[in-house]
Design a protein around this motif. Structure first.
Motif, mmCIF file in Angstrom:
data_model
loop_
_atom_site.group_PDB
_atom_site.id
_atom_site.type_symbol
_atom_site.label_atom_id
_atom_site.label_comp_id
_atom_site.label_asym_id
_atom_site.label_seq_id
_atom_site.Cartn_x
_atom_site.Cartn_y
_atom_site.Cartn_z
ATOM 1 N N ILE A 1 9.823 38.093 56.423
ATOM 2 C CA ILE A 1 9.475 39.144 57.380
ATOM 3 C C ILE A 1 8.025 38.986 57.835
ATOM 4 O O ILE A 1 7.708 39.088 59.024
ATOM 5 N N ILE A 2 7.131 38.731 56.875
ATOM 6 C CA ILE A 2 5.707 38.587 57.197
ATOM 7 C C ILE A 2 5.500 37.400 58.139
ATOM 8 O O ILE A 2 4.724 37.486 59.106
ATOM 9 N N HIS A 3 6.206 36.293 57.886
ATOM 10 C CA HIS A 3 6.062 35.122 58.764
ATOM 11 C C HIS A 3 6.582 35.424 60.167
ATOM 12 O O HIS A 3 5.984 34.996 61.166
ATOM 13 N N ALA A 4 7.686 36.166 60.270
ATOM 14 C CA ALA A 4 8.220 36.518 61.592
ATOM 15 C C ALA A 4 7.238 37.387 62.360
ATOM 16 O O ALA A 4 7.061 37.221 63.575
ATOM 17 N N ILE A 5 6.571 38.326 61.661
ATOM 18 C CA ILE A 5 5.558 39.159 62.317
ATOM 19 C C ILE A 5 4.396 38.303 62.800
ATOM 20 O O ILE A 5 3.893 38.463 63.912
ATOM 21 N N GLU A 6 3.968 37.364 61.961
ATOM 22 C CA GLU A 6 2.814 36.534 62.277
ATOM 23 C C GLU A 6 3.095 35.566 63.422
ATOM 24 O O GLU A 6 2.187 35.190 64.159
ATOM 25 N N ALA A 7 4.369 35.183 63.583
ATOM 26 C CA ALA A 7 4.710 34.147 64.563
ATOM 27 C C ALA A 7 5.287 34.705 65.855
ATOM 28 O O ALA A 7 5.560 33.929 66.762
ATOM 29 N N HIS A 8 5.465 36.035 65.978
ATOM 30 C CA HIS A 8 6.208 36.519 67.144
ATOM 31 C C HIS A 8 5.410 36.407 68.444
ATOM 32 O O HIS A 8 5.986 36.520 69.530
#
Length: 525
Positions: A404-411
């Motif tokens: 989830i954290i990576h998806a937030i960082e990469a959106h």
């Protein structure tokens, strides 16, 4: 004569004679004793001299024997040292002889190598001389052939070079265009249909209302007299309300209405609720204003919590920390390009869930990432930094899943997406933002974006005219057919698309449409 006196004199004379005789006898005895002792001393001295002579004789004999022994030992030691020295000298001479032989062998090898090098150098010089002669001959032949070719072809050397390069460039452009077109067609054949189906299905399943929210709120009044009561004596009521809420109250000639202005929608909502309560109560004074503002804050906090719980229920995402639930609810009072962020987050979560289901990925994880992808916007007014970094830090604080954290960082492509979930959230975010009427932008920025788009297209050689149509979502480019041929159109379109991607920010995607046509006009008279 007195006999007594005579007797006395006789006695005295006897006594004196006795004393003298005794003295003479004592002196004689003393002399004899001295003589006797002298004789004894002389005898002792003679015996001592004899003993001394004996001792000296023994000492001389002992010293002579020790001297002979020492000389023998010294001779032995000298002989031993001399033999060791002779041996060492012999060994060193042997080593020196070996080293001399080795050095001699090396000198002989060096001499042989020097001789070989001299022979090779002579041979190389001869070959270089021969090569130079042949090169001169080849140059003369080449020059004569070039002269013959120039006479036959009627082209100079430079003209022939330019002709070959132009032909090669045309061939390369054609080859590149063919390959690019083939790759694009292959990708389109494989991906376009699936992507269209997935995106259309996701959009069809999500029907979200798009509402543009302003930065002001209007509170209706029962009558215009209420404006004076709200202002209060010497403006104390309106000053108290503005100080407690941080909102500007605009009281103008608008009949039966007051405008609340504030960039923070939460504070504006608190002020609106407090003002409506004061109007309904009728008692308006600073103490009452403080009470109503406190009640309004509690109501807004409760409403924020309810909005967060509603978003979780709508997206079917569970197990979120209660502090994150409150932050999700705060997004109800946050807009981005006048699009409500909470509605946008819910829509992204639903779109991400549909796309994940179609792609065979964990739909629950995709919905969770979509709901939390803009969580940082709830704190952008309180914490410095981008909403992406704030969202990452908040989710790390409450132990969210690293996916989830990576998806937030990469959106927003702050980092390269490495998971399918991150790519799905990117696509869902773009779909939600690019939906017609989802976001609004001011007239000036819209015009600048269109001008920049046309400026990029007109910067290429061979572009005759350029038109941005469909609100900047498509650009139609008219090219000069004599400059840009059919093969080169593919490359120009690709270059323009890449430059637009690198230099511009825009919602959705922009279609680059190149048009090349030749027209022939004639008149019948």
């Amino acid at each position: 004569m007195n006999p007594i006196l005579a007797v006395v004199l006789i006695i005295v004379a006897l006594a004196a004679g006795a004393a003298i005789g005794g003295l003479i006898a004592y002196k004689k005895g003393v002399d004899e004793g001295i003589e006797r002792r002298k004789q004894q001393a002389e005898a002792l001295i003679g015996s001592a001299e004899k003993e001394a002579e004996r001792i000296l004789s023994d000492a001389d004999k002992d010293a002579e024997s020790k001297k002979k022994g020492a000389l023998i030992e010294a001779k032995d030691e000298i002989h031993k040292l001399r033999s060791e020295a002779d041996k060492e000298i012999k060994d060193r001479r042997a080593d020196l002889s070996r080293q001399e032989r080795r050095v001699q062998q090396k000198e002989e090898n060096l001499d042989r190598k020097t001789d070989n090098l001299e022979k090779k150098e002579d041979s190389l010089n001869q070959k270089i001389k021969s090569a130079e002669e042949k090169l001169k001959e080849a140059e003369s032949i080449k020059k004569s052939q070039m002269d013959i070719l120039e006479r036959i072809s009627e082209f100079t050397k430079d003209q022939a070079k330019e002709y070959i390069i132009s032909k090669l460039e045309d061939d390369l452009v054609h080859e590149k265009a063919v390959k690019v077109a083939a790759y694009e067609q292959q990708i389109k054949d494989e991906c376009q249909e699936k992507a269209r189906n997935y995106v259309s299905l996701a959009i069809a399943k999500v029907a979200a209302d798009q509402v543009s929210e302003a930065a002001v709120s209007v509170v209706p009044l029962p009558n215009d007299e209420m404006k004076g009561r709200i202002i209060g004596r010497e403006g104390r009521n309106i000053r108290t309300l503005e100080t407690l809420t941080g909102v500007d109250l605009i009281i103008d000639d608008t009949p039966e209405a007051i405008t609340l202005s504030c960039f923070d929608q939460i504070r504006r909502e608190v002020a609106r609720i407090a003002l409506e309560k004061l109007i309904a109560d009728g008692r308006i004074h600073p103490t009452r204003i403080e009470e109503m503002v406190d009640k309004a804050r509690r109501e807004v906090e409760y409403k924020i919590k309810q909005e967060g719980e509603r978003a979780i229920i709508e997206t079917n995402v569970h197990g979120i920390n209660h502090e994150l639930v409150k932050l999700i609810g705060r997004l109800r009072f946050r807009t981005s390009y006048r699009q409500n962020v909470l509605d946008h987050s819910i829509e992204v979560a639903q779109l991400a869930g549909v796309l994940a289901s179609e792609l065979g990925v964990d739909a629950n994880m995709a919905r969770r990432a979509g709901l939390l992808h803009d969580i940082g916007k709830a704190l952008t007014s309180e914490i410095e930094g981008s909403h992406v970094q704030i969202g990452v830090d908040v989710c790390k604080k409450y132990n969210e899943n690293p996916v989830i954290i990576h998806a937030i960082e990469a959106h927003h492509n702050d980092v390269e997406p490495k998971t399918v979930i991150a790519c799905i959230v990117q696509a869902a975010d773009a779909i939600s933002a690019a939906r017609p009427a989802a976001r609004s932008e001011n007239y000036e920025s819209y015009i600048k974006r269109l001008q920049k788009l046309e400026e990029i297209c007109n910067s290429y050689e061979g572009v005759e005219k350029c038109y941005a149509v469909q609100a900047g979502r498509e650009v139609r480019i008219m090219v000069v057919p004599e400059i840009i041929n059919d093969e080169k159109m593919v490359l120009v379109a690709r270059q323009i698309s890449q430059q637009i991607e690198n230099e511009m920010d825009y919602p959705g995607q922009i279609k680059v449409n190149l048009i090349r046509e030749s027209r022939v006009t004639d008149y019948a008279k």
